[in-house]
Design an enzyme around this catalytic site. Structure first.
Site, PDB file in Angstrom:
ATOM      1  N   GLY A  91      17.538 -14.171  13.945  1.00  0.00           N
ATOM      2  CA  GLY A  91      17.272 -14.761  12.632  1.00  0.00           C
ATOM      3  C   GLY A  91      17.540 -13.870  11.441  1.00  0.00           C
ATOM      4  O   GLY A  91      16.940 -14.052  10.381  1.00  0.00           O
ATOM      5  N   ASN A 138      20.252 -13.914   9.697  1.00  0.00           N
ATOM      6  CA  ASN A 138      20.864 -14.786   8.676  1.00  0.00           C
ATOM      7  C   ASN A 138      19.809 -15.644   7.995  1.00  0.00           C
ATOM      8  O   ASN A 138      19.824 -15.801   6.772  1.00  0.00           O
ATOM      9  CB  ASN A 138      21.941 -15.674   9.303  1.00  0.00           C
ATOM     10  CG  ASN A 138      23.289 -14.991   9.338  1.00  0.00           C
ATOM     11  OD1 ASN A 138      23.934 -14.804   8.310  1.00  0.00           O
ATOM     12  ND2 ASN A 138      23.697 -14.578  10.526  1.00  0.00           N
ATOM     13  N   LEU A 189      21.565 -22.556  18.759  1.00  0.00           N
ATOM     14  CA  LEU A 189      22.427 -22.671  19.935  1.00  0.00           C
ATOM     15  C   LEU A 189      22.358 -24.001  20.676  1.00  0.00           C
ATOM     16  O   LEU A 189      23.094 -24.210  21.632  1.00  0.00           O
ATOM     17  CB  LEU A 189      22.145 -21.511  20.906  1.00  0.00           C
ATOM     18  CG  LEU A 189      22.372 -20.122  20.288  1.00  0.00           C
ATOM     19  CD1 LEU A 189      22.139 -19.025  21.321  1.00  0.00           C
ATOM     20  CD2 LEU A 189      23.762 -19.993  19.678  1.00  0.00           C
ATOM     21  N   ASN A 208      26.926 -25.361   9.682  1.00  0.00           N
ATOM     22  CA  ASN A 208      26.756 -24.328  10.701  1.00  0.00           C
ATOM     23  C   ASN A 208      27.572 -23.112  10.313  1.00  0.00           C
ATOM     24  O   ASN A 208      28.617 -23.238   9.677  1.00  0.00           O
ATOM     25  CB  ASN A 208      27.258 -24.875  12.048  1.00  0.00           C
ATOM     26  CG  ASN A 208      27.159 -23.847  13.167  1.00  0.00           C
ATOM     27  OD1 ASN A 208      26.109 -23.244  13.376  1.00  0.00           O
ATOM     28  ND2 ASN A 208      28.258 -23.627  13.888  1.00  0.00           N
ATOM     29  N   HIS A 243      29.679 -20.070  12.046  1.00  0.00           N
ATOM     30  CA  HIS A 243      30.253 -19.647  13.322  1.00  0.00           C
ATOM     31  C   HIS A 243      30.862 -18.254  13.146  1.00  0.00           C
ATOM     32  O   HIS A 243      31.584 -18.024  12.172  1.00  0.00           O
ATOM     33  CB  HIS A 243      31.324 -20.646  13.772  1.00  0.00           C
ATOM     34  CG  HIS A 243      31.826 -20.341  15.138  1.00  0.00           C
ATOM     35  ND1 HIS A 243      31.123 -20.686  16.271  1.00  0.00           N
ATOM     36  CD2 HIS A 243      32.925 -19.675  15.559  1.00  0.00           C
ATOM     37  CE1 HIS A 243      31.785 -20.256  17.333  1.00  0.00           C
ATOM     38  NE2 HIS A 243      32.881 -19.646  16.937  1.00  0.00           N
ATOM     39  N   ASP A 280      31.564 -27.137  16.975  1.00  0.00           N
ATOM     40  CA  ASP A 280      32.441 -26.312  16.130  1.00  0.00           C
ATOM     41  C   ASP A 280      33.673 -27.033  15.602  1.00  0.00           C
ATOM     42  O   ASP A 280      34.685 -26.399  15.300  1.00  0.00           O
ATOM     43  CB  ASP A 280      32.903 -25.065  16.914  1.00  0.00           C
ATOM     44  CG  ASP A 280      31.730 -24.222  17.382  1.00  0.00           C
ATOM     45  OD1 ASP A 280      30.681 -24.233  16.714  1.00  0.00           O
ATOM     46  OD2 ASP A 280      31.871 -23.562  18.419  1.00  0.00           O
TER      47      ASP A 280
HETATM   48  C1  GAR Z   1      25.384 -15.176  13.868  1.00  0.00           C
HETATM   49  O1  GAR Z   1      26.421 -14.238  13.948  1.00  0.00           O
HETATM   50  C2  GAR Z   1      25.942 -16.578  13.885  1.00  0.00           C
HETATM   51  O2  GAR Z   1      27.196 -16.684  13.280  1.00  0.00           O
HETATM   52  C3  GAR Z   1      26.043 -16.852  15.350  1.00  0.00           C
HETATM   53  O3  GAR Z   1      24.891 -16.290  15.901  1.00  0.00           O
HETATM   54  C4  GAR Z   1      24.533 -15.131  15.140  1.00  0.00           C
HETATM   55  C5  GAR Z   1      23.048 -15.188  14.859  1.00  0.00           C
HETATM   56  O4  GAR Z   1      22.585 -13.984  14.314  1.00  0.00           O
HETATM   57  N1  GAR Z   1      26.143 -18.257  15.617  1.00  0.00           N
HETATM   58  C6  GAR Z   1      26.801 -18.770  16.654  1.00  0.00           C
HETATM   59  O5  GAR Z   1      27.362 -18.080  17.468  1.00  0.00           O
HETATM   60  C7  GAR Z   1      26.791 -20.291  16.728  1.00  0.00           C
HETATM   61  N2  GAR Z   1      27.852 -20.757  17.572  1.00  0.00           N
HETATM   62  P1  GAR Z   1      21.169 -13.919  13.595  1.00  0.00           P
HETATM   63  O6  GAR Z   1      20.170 -14.599  14.529  1.00  0.00           O
HETATM   64  O7  GAR Z   1      20.852 -12.466  13.447  1.00  0.00           O
HETATM   65  O8  GAR Z   1      21.272 -14.640  12.294  1.00  0.00           O
END
Ligand code: GAR
Length: 191
Positions: free
Chosen positions: A13, A15, A86, A103, A105, A146
């Site tokens: 989390g 982001n 996810l 989303n 990616h 996606d």
């Molecule tokens: C991020 O890099 C995001 O782009 C990716 O998961 C990570 C989560 O990081 N998302 C995917 O791969 C979705 N297909 P975080 O939990 O530290 O924000």
């Protein structure tokens, strides 16, 4: 009128935390809730620490009109942001929030997307294929993984000896820099 965001996240989390911080004292935009499919996800703790309501939900609640949908109908988000989320987002919710779910990616779609392509699996594939660059894609969510319309992309060059961890760091940096601004633009240009 203030614009409202609900964030979905599955794990760490960072982001979500970055988005919350960006809008914490924003006059027109507010993160109203964080939802996670994992009850022990770090994102829940990060969000609560910043004073944002955060809770987990089960698969049953995700697919039940009286579950997550009910929470969202009450929260009335102008935008739902999947930030490291996810699970496949169900039609039940997409139908209700048409064109309001985005989303992030961690690659340049349409490359390195689809089922199983998330988080470090993406960065490992990028390194294995000796890609000269990678990046981020922010896109609308539809029924297919996606594949929704692309809103924004940013790219970053890679070095031959970059490890998946280094690639992940470069991608996260792009995410932190751009995702809150793209959200802000989307919300404030819409009426
Ligand atoms: C991020 O890099 C995001 O782009 C990716 O998961 C990570 C989560 O990081 N998302 C995917 O791969 C979705 N297909 P975080 O939990 O530290 O924000």
């Amino acid at each position: 009128m203030q614009k409202r965001i609900v964030i979905f996240a599955s794990g760490n989390g960072t982001n979500a935390q970055n988005i919350i911080r960006y809008f914490l004292h924003h006059p027109q935009v507010k993160v109203v809730r964080v939802l996670s499919n994992k009850k022990d996800a770090k994102v829940l703790e990060r969000s609560k620490t910043l004073g944002i309501k955060a809770q987990s939900f089960t698969k049953e609640a995700f697919l039940d009109p009286g579950g997550v949908l009910k929470i969202l109908k009450r929260d009335r988000p102008n935008l739902i942001v999947l930030a490291g989320f996810l699970w496949k987002f169900p039609s039940l919710l997409l139908n209700e929030f048409h064109n309001k779910v985005i989303n992030i990616h961690p690659a340049l779609l349409p490359k390195y997307g689809g089922k199983g392509m998330y988080g470090n699996f993406v960065h490992e594939a990028i390194v294995a294929n000796k890609e000269p660059e990678t990046g981020i894609t922010i896109h609308y969510v539809n029924e297919a993984y996606d594949e929704g319309a692309i809103i924004f992309q940013a790219r970053v060059a890679l070095e031959a000896d970059d490890t998946p961890e280094v690639v992940a760091g470069k991608v996260h940096k792009l995410e932190y820099e751009h995702l809150p601004k793209v959200i802000e633009t989307l919300l404030l240009k819409k009426s």
